[in-house]
Design a protein around this motif. Structure first.
Motif, short mmCIF file in Angstrom:
data_model
loop_
_atom_site.label_atom_id
_atom_site.label_comp_id
_atom_site.label_asym_id
_atom_site.label_seq_id
_atom_site.Cartn_x
_atom_site.Cartn_y
_atom_site.Cartn_z
N LEU A 92 0.83 -1.21 0.00
CA LEU A 92 0.00 0.00 0.00
C LEU A 92 0.86 1.26 0.00
N MET A 93 1.89 1.28 0.87
CA MET A 93 2.73 2.48 0.99
C MET A 93 3.60 2.69 -0.25
N ALA A 94 4.19 1.59 -0.77
CA ALA A 94 5.08 1.71 -1.93
C ALA A 94 4.31 2.13 -3.18
N ASN A 95 3.16 1.52 -3.40
CA ASN A 95 2.36 1.91 -4.57
C ASN A 95 1.78 3.32 -4.41
N ILE A 121 -2.99 -1.61 -5.79
CA ILE A 121 -3.58 -1.23 -4.51
C ILE A 121 -4.99 -1.79 -4.37
N ILE A 122 -5.81 -1.60 -5.40
CA ILE A 122 -7.21 -1.99 -5.26
C ILE A 122 -7.40 -3.50 -5.31
N TYR A 123 -6.53 -4.22 -6.04
CA TYR A 123 -6.81 -5.66 -6.07
C TYR A 123 -6.19 -6.41 -4.90
N ILE A 124 -5.12 -5.88 -4.28
CA ILE A 124 -4.63 -6.53 -3.07
C ILE A 124 -5.59 -6.28 -1.91
N ASN A 182 6.27 -5.00 -7.44
CA ASN A 182 6.20 -4.07 -8.59
C ASN A 182 6.78 -2.69 -8.30
N PRO A 183 6.27 -1.97 -7.28
CA PRO A 183 6.81 -0.61 -7.06
C PRO A 183 8.25 -0.62 -6.60
N GLY A 238 15.46 9.77 -7.94
CA GLY A 238 15.73 11.21 -8.01
C GLY A 238 14.54 12.03 -7.56
N ALA A 239 13.33 11.63 -8.00
CA ALA A 239 12.11 12.33 -7.60
C ALA A 239 11.90 12.22 -6.09
N MET A 240 12.21 11.04 -5.54
CA MET A 240 12.06 10.84 -4.10
C MET A 240 13.02 11.76 -3.32
#
Length: 319
Positions: free
Chosen positions: A39-42, A71-74, A286-287, A299-301
């Motif tokens: 949830l947090m990573a996505n 997120i929605i399917y997990i 995935n994420p 870089g964005a992070m």
């Protein structure tokens, strides 16, 4: 049965992923951790892609939608599984089972198509870089996204009514942690010929067609990379594609076992493990693959964290 033990004759009982012992308690905690990381990573991926203008590209637009689907399917599967273990009850009504089946098939189907079409994005980026803005315009990205959701919804609309209209006369105990197609089929009795035919057509549409797009795209990518003169260019191209290849391999591999392998090769334990792999682990992986292996995302992070550090702190003396 009386009181709290009374259940409807149409209710099902999910036997779950765990058996109540010490090892299952450890697995329960691990799955909770995986769930919250997913949830947090996505969520972080969606936030970074939408707030950082450098990530406003077709590839990251598709990635943000992949994170949304994860997120929605997990959340369609894991919360119910965890509550069942914690409460010691696995009862699920026919309506709830049908809803879970429909939502799961829609979301996972959409992800199958989206992952397949994302290979086309990588193909265009590497094989036709100068034409990339035209071949992957905003309009094309919307078409890819709508096509993915349409494919997943169509698959669910075809399978759900047929599956849930079958007579479940043998048993209402589902030896699984959610209402999944092959498991529900094993509970059904009567003539399953129509269902099996529709299931085969849906599997070809949902798995083999996107998988064929992936194979075709990456075959052409490898040919293009092989003819590159620059070693740095080859390395960059392969690095760009490696995360997507890993995700596709993990997700499609487990799904091919679940839906394409003959039932004689299936066992309840194997089914649970493979299903957990692409319904619980993949949304977390995935994420992490796309962020840890991607300099643009990291870089964005760093830029977001840098802006947070520069925000002046308000102290009591300023009032």
């Amino acid at each position: 049965m009386d009181g709290n033990n009374r259940t409807s004759s149409t209710d099902f009982f999910l036997m779950g992923f765990f058996s109540h012992n010490v090892a299952s308690g450890v697995i329960f905690i691990i799955i909770i951790i995986i769930f919250f990381i997913a949830l947090m990573a996505n969520g972080a991926m969606i936030f970074l892609i939408n707030t950082d203008t450098r990530l406003h590209t077709p590839m990251y637009f598709l990635l943000s939608n992949l994170s949304f689907i994860d997120i929605i399917y997990i959340t369609t599967i894991v919360p119910k599984m965890l509550v069942d273990y914690f409460s010691g009850q696995g009862t699920i009504s026919f309506v709830a089972c049908t809803a879970q089946y429909f939502l799961y098939q829609t979301f996972v189907g959409a992800e199958f198509f989206l992952l397949g079409l994302m290979a086309y994005d990588r193909y265009v980026a590497i094989c036709y870089p100068l034409r990339y803005p035209v071949l992957m315009s905003r309009r094309i990205c919307i078409i890819i996204l709508v096509s993915s959701w349409f494919g997943g919804s169509l698959d669910s609309l075809l399978l759900t009514p047929i599956t849930m209209s079958l007579p479940f006369c043998a048993s209402h105990k589902i030896n699984h942690f959610f209402c999944e197609a092959p498991t529900m089929l094993r509970l059904a009795c009567g003539d399953k010929a129509i269902y099996e035919m529709v299931m085969y057509v849906c599997c070809v549409m949902m798995l083999l067609i996107p998988f064929s797009v992936v194979i075709t795209s990456y075959t052409k990518i490898l040919i293009t990379v092989h003819h590159m003169n620059s070693a740095e260019g080859r390395k960059k191209a392969l690095t760009t594609c490696s995360s997507h290849i890993l995700v596709v391999t993990l997700f499609y591999g487990a799904a091919l076992y679940t839906y394409m392998l003959p039932q004689s090769y299936h066992t309840p334990v194997k089914d649970k493990i493979f299903s957990a792999f692409y319904t619980i682990l993949t949304p977390m992986i995935n994420p992490l693959l796309y962020s840890l292996r991607n300099k643009d995302v990291t870089g964005a992070m760093k830029r977001v964290l840098g802006r947070c550090k520069r925000i002046p702190r308000v102290t009591g003396d300023e009032f």
